[in-house]
Scaffold this active site. Structure first.
Site, PDB file in Angstrom:
ATOM      1  N   CYS A   1       8.927  52.127   2.175  1.00 37.02           N
ATOM      2  CA  CYS A   1       9.907  51.083   1.873  1.00 37.02           C
ATOM      3  C   CYS A   1       9.584  50.568   0.454  1.00 37.02           C
ATOM      4  O   CYS A   1       8.484  50.048   0.220  1.00 37.02           O
ATOM      5  CB  CYS A   1       9.779  49.981   2.917  1.00 37.02           C
ATOM      6  SG  CYS A   1      10.827  48.571   2.601  1.00 37.02           S
TER       7      CYS A   1
ATOM      8  N   CYS B   1      16.068  46.944   7.833  1.00 36.62           N
ATOM      9  CA  CYS B   1      15.515  46.532   6.538  1.00 36.62           C
ATOM     10  C   CYS B   1      16.583  46.659   5.451  1.00 36.62           C
ATOM     11  O   CYS B   1      17.211  47.717   5.324  1.00 36.62           O
ATOM     12  CB  CYS B   1      14.300  47.391   6.210  1.00 36.62           C
ATOM     13  SG  CYS B   1      13.643  47.056   4.572  1.00 36.62           S
TER      14      CYS B   1
ATOM     15  N   LYS C   1       2.192   4.637   1.635  1.00 38.60           N
ATOM     16  CA  LYS C   1       2.305   5.155   3.006  1.00 38.60           C
ATOM     17  C   LYS C   1       1.940   6.640   2.942  1.00 38.60           C
ATOM     18  O   LYS C   1       2.755   7.485   2.580  1.00 38.60           O
ATOM     19  CB  LYS C   1       3.726   4.951   3.538  1.00 38.60           C
ATOM     20  CG  LYS C   1       3.830   5.270   5.006  1.00 38.60           C
ATOM     21  CD  LYS C   1       5.148   4.778   5.568  1.00 38.60           C
ATOM     22  CE  LYS C   1       5.244   4.955   7.064  1.00 38.60           C
ATOM     23  NZ  LYS C   1       4.955   6.266   7.556  1.00 38.60           N
TER      24      LYS C   1
ATOM     25  N   ASP D   1       1.231  10.344   3.701  1.00 37.48           N
ATOM     26  CA  ASP D   1       1.971  11.225   4.600  1.00 37.48           C
ATOM     27  C   ASP D   1       1.017  12.217   5.253  1.00 37.48           C
ATOM     28  O   ASP D   1       0.809  13.327   4.770  1.00 37.48           O
ATOM     29  CB  ASP D   1       3.046  11.966   3.781  1.00 37.48           C
ATOM     30  CG  ASP D   1       4.104  12.562   4.681  1.00 37.48           C
ATOM     31  OD1 ASP D   1       4.097  12.258   5.885  1.00 37.48           O
ATOM     32  OD2 ASP D   1       4.941  13.329   4.169  1.00 37.48           O
TER      33      ASP D   1
ATOM     34  N   CYS E   1       9.430  44.864   8.460  1.00 44.36           N
ATOM     35  CA  CYS E   1       9.894  46.239   8.311  1.00 44.36           C
ATOM     36  C   CYS E   1       8.664  47.110   8.516  1.00 44.36           C
ATOM     37  O   CYS E   1       7.687  46.992   7.773  1.00 44.36           O
ATOM     38  CB  CYS E   1      10.472  46.459   6.918  1.00 44.36           C
ATOM     39  SG  CYS E   1      10.647  48.217   6.555  1.00 44.36           S
TER      40      CYS E   1
ATOM     41  N   GLU F   1       0.848  -1.194   0.000  1.00 38.19           N
ATOM     42  CA  GLU F   1       0.000   0.000   0.000  1.00 38.19           C
ATOM     43  C   GLU F   1       0.872   1.228   0.000  1.00 38.19           C
ATOM     44  O   GLU F   1       2.060   1.156   0.332  1.00 38.19           O
ATOM     45  CB  GLU F   1      -0.802   0.058   1.321  1.00 38.19           C
ATOM     46  CG  GLU F   1      -2.054  -0.722   1.295  1.00 38.19           C
ATOM     47  CD  GLU F   1      -2.695  -0.762   2.686  1.00 38.19           C
ATOM     48  OE1 GLU F   1      -2.299   0.009   3.577  1.00 38.19           O
ATOM     49  OE2 GLU F   1      -3.585  -1.583   2.848  1.00 38.19           O
TER      50      GLU F   1
ATOM     51  N   TYR G   1      -6.794   2.213   6.302  1.00 37.45           N
ATOM     52  CA  TYR G   1      -5.858   1.108   6.090  1.00 37.45           C
ATOM     53  C   TYR G   1      -5.920  -0.010   7.123  1.00 37.45           C
ATOM     54  O   TYR G   1      -5.067  -0.900   7.132  1.00 37.45           O
ATOM     55  CB  TYR G   1      -4.424   1.619   5.974  1.00 37.45           C
ATOM     56  CG  TYR G   1      -3.945   2.467   7.142  1.00 37.45           C
ATOM     57  CD1 TYR G   1      -3.844   1.942   8.409  1.00 37.45           C
ATOM     58  CD2 TYR G   1      -3.578   3.785   6.945  1.00 37.45           C
ATOM     59  CE1 TYR G   1      -3.411   2.699   9.469  1.00 37.45           C
ATOM     60  CE2 TYR G   1      -3.133   4.558   8.000  1.00 37.45           C
ATOM     61  CZ  TYR G   1      -3.052   4.023   9.254  1.00 37.45           C
ATOM     62  OH  TYR G   1      -2.631   4.779  10.297  1.00 37.45           O
TER      63      TYR G   1
ATOM     64  N   CYS H   1      15.359  49.704   3.105  1.00 36.75           N
ATOM     65  CA  CYS H   1      15.174  51.105   3.510  1.00 36.75           C
ATOM     66  C   CYS H   1      15.853  51.422   4.837  1.00 36.75           C
ATOM     67  O   CYS H   1      15.696  52.530   5.355  1.00 36.75           O
ATOM     68  CB  CYS H   1      13.683  51.432   3.584  1.00 36.75           C
ATOM     69  SG  CYS H   1      12.854  50.630   4.968  1.00 36.75           S
TER      70      CYS H   1
ATOM     71  N   LYS I   1      10.685   3.390   3.309  1.00 37.10           N
ATOM     72  CA  LYS I   1      10.613   4.855   3.195  1.00 37.10           C
ATOM     73  C   LYS I   1      11.474   5.322   2.031  1.00 37.10           C
ATOM     74  O   LYS I   1      12.630   4.903   1.901  1.00 37.10           O
ATOM     75  CB  LYS I   1      11.139   5.490   4.485  1.00 37.10           C
ATOM     76  CG  LYS I   1      10.307   5.130   5.710  1.00 37.10           C
ATOM     77  CD  LYS I   1       9.380   6.231   6.081  1.00 37.10           C
ATOM     78  CE  LYS I   1       9.953   6.979   7.251  1.00 37.10           C
ATOM     79  NZ  LYS I   1       9.067   7.992   7.767  1.00 37.10           N
TER      80      LYS I   1
HETATM   81  S1  IVH Z   1      -0.541   0.351   8.821  1.00 36.90           S
HETATM   82  C1  IVH Z   1       0.835  -1.047  13.342  1.00 36.90           C
HETATM   83  N1  IVH Z   1      -0.765   1.471   6.494  1.00 36.90           N
HETATM   84  O1  IVH Z   1       2.419   5.223   9.093  1.00 36.90           O
HETATM   85  C2  IVH Z   1       0.698   0.144  12.487  1.00 36.90           C
HETATM   86  N2  IVH Z   1       0.098   2.787   8.258  1.00 36.90           N
HETATM   87  O2  IVH Z   1       4.490   4.135  11.573  1.00 36.90           O
HETATM   88  C3  IVH Z   1      -0.130  -0.179  11.304  1.00 36.90           C
HETATM   89  N3  IVH Z   1       0.605   5.103   7.613  1.00 36.90           N
HETATM   90  O3  IVH Z   1       1.372   6.357  12.051  1.00 36.90           O
HETATM   91  C4  IVH Z   1      -0.152   0.956  10.386  1.00 36.90           C
HETATM   92  N4  IVH Z   1      -0.003   4.927   5.516  1.00 36.90           N
HETATM   93  O4  IVH Z   1      -0.453   6.473  10.365  1.00 36.90           O
HETATM   94  C5  IVH Z   1      -0.390   1.644   7.770  1.00 36.90           C
HETATM   95  N5  IVH Z   1      -1.059   2.310   4.359  1.00 36.90           N
HETATM   96  C6  IVH Z   1      -0.691   2.483   5.618  1.00 36.90           C
HETATM   97  C7  IVH Z   1      -0.202   3.727   6.095  1.00 36.90           C
HETATM   98  C8  IVH Z   1       0.183   3.831   7.429  1.00 36.90           C
HETATM   99  C9  IVH Z   1       0.465   5.745   6.440  1.00 36.90           C
HETATM  100  C10 IVH Z   1       1.162   5.709   8.849  1.00 36.90           C
HETATM  101  C11 IVH Z   1       0.367   5.415  10.080  1.00 36.90           C
HETATM  102  C12 IVH Z   1       1.381   5.263  11.196  1.00 36.90           C
HETATM  103  C13 IVH Z   1       2.678   5.244  10.472  1.00 36.90           C
HETATM  104  C14 IVH Z   1       3.397   3.947  10.819  1.00 36.90           C
END
Ligand code: IVH
Length: 671
Positions: free
Chosen positions: A434, A410, A115, A117, A428, A113, A225, A413, A316
Site C-alpha cells: 500500500c 483502503c 480553573k 483543566d 489497511c 484563580e 486550591y 490500494c 467558563k
Molecule cells: S474550588 C466546591 N478552584 O473545577 C468546589 N476548583 O466544578 C470547590 N477546579 O471539579 C472547587 N480549578 O476540580 C476550585 N482553582 C480552582 C479550580 C477548581 C479547577 C475544578 C475542580 C472541580 C471543578 C468545579
C-alpha cells in the site's frame, strides 16, 4: 556500615532528596544537577533494599512507582467533593457579586484563580505525611489512587514546617502540562500508536492506570486550591493557599497573576479579561476562572446549595466555535496502515487562524455526530491543537439526511479494511504494497531519530518511490549515482550528499536501527531496552514471546507485535539485506568479554548480595556470555538467590525445578 549508620544515612538521604525534589519541581530552582540527584537516589534505593526495615512510605524512592494496582479501593469522602456553579458571561458575574452583597453586610474580598483543566484530587495528610489520595468520583465517594498520585513530584510526601494540623485534606487539580503531553504524543506517533486527544482526558486516563511506574514517567503536575480540616491555622482562602506554599505544596504564583485578591467587581472582570487573552500562553490548559469569597467566616455565612457553594463561582471561557460547510471527507493512511478520517471544510476564520480541515478521529465519531454529506458543522478549538467538529449546525438546511458511510476498502490500494476488536481505528492490512504505508515506513526509517539520513527528506523519498527506485527501506542501500542523476532536482552535488548520507547511516547504533524498522509499538525507549537485553538483531528475531515479555517495559501488545513482525518472510528478507548492506545489527558495548563459560545459560537474579551489587552480578553474567532475565520460566538455567529475595520467584523456581544457587556458588561457576 553499621545498622545504626545505615539508618542515619537513609534518614539524611530522604530529607535531602525531598528537599531537592521541592527545589526542582515546586520552586524551579535546583541546587544540584540531575546526575547528582540520581546518584543520591540510587544510594538510597540500595540502602533501602539492604535495610528494608527503614523504608518509609514518604521515601522519595516511592516516586518512581512500581506498585501495580488491580482495582482501586472506593473511599467515602470525609468532606463531600462538590462542584462549582458555572457562568458564561460578565452579567452573571455581576449578578453573583450582587447576590453576595445582599447577603453579607460587611465588605467582601474575592480571590480569583485559574480553573485548571484536569482531574480533581483530595489528598489527606496525617502528621505531615502523605496518607491517601482520592478522586472526586460521584462527590460522595471516590477511588483511592494513592500509588499513582505519589509519583507526582510537585506533591510533597513529607510537609515542611511544624504548624500543619495533625490531619487535614488538601484538594487540587492534577493536570498534564502541555509540553509533557506533546512529548507523550510524539513518542506515540513514533511507535505507531494512536494519539491522545487532549491533556485533560489523558491526565484522567493516566491516573487510572494500574502500573504506577508508567504514571511516574508521564510527568503529571498539580496545583492546590483548598484545605479542609478542623482547627486550621488560618481564616481565609488566601492565607490557606499561602500556608500550603509554606508546607511545600505547589501553589499558584502571585507574580505571574495566576491568583489575585480582588476588591471590586471591576478587578474580577479585569482578571477574567486578562486570562481570556493570556491563557493560550500558559504551560497548561485552563477552562475558566474561579472566583471565591476570601474570608472563611463569610463563606460560612453564605453556605451551600445542594450542589455547590454559594461563595464561589466558575467563569467558563467559551471555546470559540464557528459554523462552516463540510466539503468532503478524506481518509489518510498512516505508516502502520491506520486510517484517519479528516474533514475538508469551507475555509473559515477561527481563533485567529484559517481552518480548512478538522479531525474526525474514527468511524464511531462520524456515526455519533450523524454527519451527512454537505452538512454545516460546528467547529471548535478546544484543548486540542487540531480543531474538531463538535456537532451539526441544525439552523442550516441539509442537502441530504443520508448518513455518511465509512469506507470499507483502503482509499489508496483498495484492500478491504480491518478493525480489530476493541480498537477504534480501521487498518489497511496491505502493509507491503500500500503506497502511503511504504512511503511512511521509509520516511520513518530515514528520520532524524532513526537512521538520520541527510538528503533523504519526504519529498525526495516520494520522488524516488514514484521513479520506482525504492519500494522498501533496504532499497535505499542499493541506490546508485547513475540512477539518481537523471532525476529532477538531482544535481551532482545533491546526489553525492545523498549517497554520503546513506553511507554515514551505516554507523548508526543498533538500537536506532531497531527503532527505524518501524515495528508497531516499538518506540525509541522500547528499542533501547530490547537492544540492551538481546544484544543483537538475530537474538531478537529468534526470541520467543515469553522471553520478550521479560524485558522491562515490554508488555503483551509489544511482544506480540515484535513476534509478528519477524514472522513475516518479507521483513526477514529486508533485515537480511540491511545486514548485508553493513548496518549495525549488534549492540556495541565496551564491556569486556571475559569468557564464554555461561554461554547459552539464562539467569534470574534476585535479592541482595554481599560481594556483588545486583547490577554487578548481571554484568558479570553477561561478560561471561550468559543472559539475564527478569522472571523465572522453564528457560531459566539458574536462579541466583540473595538475601530478602521475593518469595514469588523462589516458589516459581522450586515449582519448575530450576537450580537455585547462592552468591558463592555463582562465583564458583565462573572461577
Ligand atoms: S474550588 C466546591 N478552584 O473545577 C468546589 N476548583 O466544578 C470547590 N477546579 O471539579 C472547587 N480549578 O476540580 C476550585 N482553582 C480552582 C479550580 C477548581 C479547577 C475544578 C475542580 C472541580 C471543578 C468545579
Amino acid at each position: 556500615m553499621t545498622t545504626e549508620e545505615a539508618h542515619k544515612r537513609i534518614e539524611y538521604l530522604t530529607q535531602e532528596l525531598n528537599r531537592h525534589n521541592y527545589l526542582y519541581y515546586v520552586k524551579h530552582s535546583p541546587e544540584i544537577s540531575d546526575y547528582d540527584f540520581d546518584k543520591l537516589l540510587e544510594e538510597l534505593q540500595t540502602l533501602e533494599k539492604q535495610y528494608p526495615q527503614f523504608l518509609k512510605p514518604d521515601s522519595p524512592t516511592q516516586r518512581v512507582g512500581g506498585e501495580v494496582t488491580k482495582e482501586f479501593p472506593v473511599v467515602k469522602h470525609k468532606y463531600p467533593m462538590l462542584s462549582l456553579a458555572n457562568s458564561y458571561s460578565i452579567e452573571e458575574i455581576i449578578e453573583f457579586e450582587n447576590r453576595i452583597k445582599k447577603l453579607i453586610e460587611s465588605r467582601v474580598e474575592y480571590v480569583c484563580e485559574l480553573k485548571y483543566d484536569g482531574v480533581a484530587i483530595g489528598i489527606t495528610y496525617l502528621n505531615g505525611k502523605f496518607y491517601r489520595a482520592v478522586t472526586r468520583g460521584d462527590g460522595e465517594q471516590g477511588e483511592d489512587i494513592t500509588p499513582n498520585v505519589k509519583t507526582i513530584r510537585s506533591i510533597p510526601l513529607q510537609l515542611q514546617g511544624n504548624d500543619y494540623p495533625a490531619e487535614f485534606e488538601i484538594r487540587g487539580e492534577i493536570f498534564f502540562p502541555r509540553k509533557n503531553f506533546e512529548k507523550l504524543n510524539k513518542e506515540r506517533e513514533e511507535s505507531g500508536e494512536t494519539l491522545f486527544a487532549n491533556p485533560r482526558n489523558t491526565a484522567s486516563g493516566t491516573l487510572k492506570m494500574q502500573d504506577s511506574a508508567v504514571v511516574a514517567k508521564r510527568g503529571l503536575d498539580c496545583y492546590l486550591y483548598g484545605i479542609y480540616g478542623d482547627n486550621l491555622p488560618f481564616t481565609s482562602h488566601a492565607q490557606a493557599i499561602q500556608k500550603a506554599g509554606e508546607w511545600g505544596f505547589k501553589i499558584p504564583p502571585v507574580e505571574k497573576k495566576y491568583i489575585a485578591i480582588c476588591k471590586t467587581v471591576d478587578d474580577i472582570v479585569a482578571f477574567i479579561n486578562y486570562w481570556e487573552i493570556e491563557r493560550k500562553n500558559l504551560p497548561f490548559d485552563i477552562d475558566g476562572i474561579v472566583i471565591k469569597v476570601n474570608d472563611y467566616a463569610q463563606q460560612q455565612e453564605l453556605g451551600f446549595t445542594a450542589k455547590s457553594p454559594r461563595w464561589a463561582i466558575a467563569y467558563k471561557y467559551k471555546a470559540e466555535r464557528v459554523s462552516t460547510q463540510l466539503l468532503s471527507i478524506v481518509y489518510q493512511v498512516g505508516r502502520t496502515g491506520a486510517i484517519t478520517p479528516v474533514a475538508n471544510l469551507n475555509p473559515i476564520l477561527l481563533g485567529g487562524t484559517i481552518v480548512k480541515r478538522a479531525s474526525l478521529h474514527n468511524a464511531d465519531q462520524i456515526e455519533k455526530l450523524g454527519l451527512c454529506a454537505g452538512d454545516y458543522v460546528w467547529v471548535e478549538k478546544g484543548g486540542e491543537i487540531i480543531p474538531k467538529i463538535v456537532g451539526i449546525d441544525t439552523t442550516k438546511p441539509r442537502d441530504t439526511t443520508q448518513p455518511i458511510k465509512y469506507i470499507d476498502t483502503c482509499p489508496e490500494c483498495n484492500t478491504p479494511l480491518v478493525r480489530n476488536e476493541g480498537e477504534a481505528l480501521h487498518y489497511c492490512p496491505n502493509e507491503f504494497s500500500c503506497p502511503p504505508q511504504i512511503i511512511g515506513k521509509i520516511i520513518h526509517f530515514t528520520s532524524r531519530k532513526a537512521m538520520n539520513i541527510e538528503g533523504l527528506g519526504e519529498e525526495t523519498i516520494d520522488q524516488l518511490y514514484q521513479a520506482g527506485l525504492i519500494k522498501n527501506i533496504a532499497d535505499i542501500y542499493d541506490l546508485k549515482k547513475a540512477q539518481l542523476l537523471p532525476l529532477e532536482r538531482m544535481a551532482e552535488k545533491s546526489v553525492t550528499n545523498l549517497l554520503q548520507g546513506i553511507e554515514n547511516s551505516k554507523k548508526i547504533p543498533f538500537e536506532r536501527v531497531l527503532f527505524a524498522l518501524g515495528i508497531r509499538y516499538v518506540g525509541e525507549t522500547v528499542a533501547k531496552k530490547l537492544a540492551k537485553h538481546f544484544k543483537s538483531l538475530d537474538n531478537i528475531i529468534n526470541a520467543r514471546y515469553e522471553e520478550l515479555l521479560t524485558v522491562d517495559e515490554v508488555g503483551e501488545k509489544i511482544a506480540e507485535s515484535v513476534v509478528n513482525y519477524f514472522h513475516e518472510i518479507y521483513n526477514l528478507q529486508i533485515v537480511e539485506r540491511l545486514k548485508l548492506a553493513g548496518l549495525q545489527t549488534e549492540l556495541k558495548t565496551n564491556e569486556a568479554v571475559l569468557s564464554e563459560k555461561l554461554k547459552g545459560i539464562t539467569f534470574v537474579v534476585s535479592g541482595t548480595f554481599k560481594y556483588f551489587s545486583r547490577d554487578g552480578i548481571k554484568q558479570t553474567i553477561e561478560q561471561h556470555g550468559g543472559k539475564v532475565s527478569g522472571s523465572v520460566s522453564k528457560n531459566t538455567g539458574y536462579l541466583v538467590a540473595g538475601e530478602d529475595m521475593g518469595p514469588a520467584k523462589l516458589l516459581k523456581a522450586q515449582e519448575l525445578g530450576i537450580k537455585i544457587i547462592n552468591e558463592t556458588e555463582f562465583k564458583n561457576l565462573i572461577a
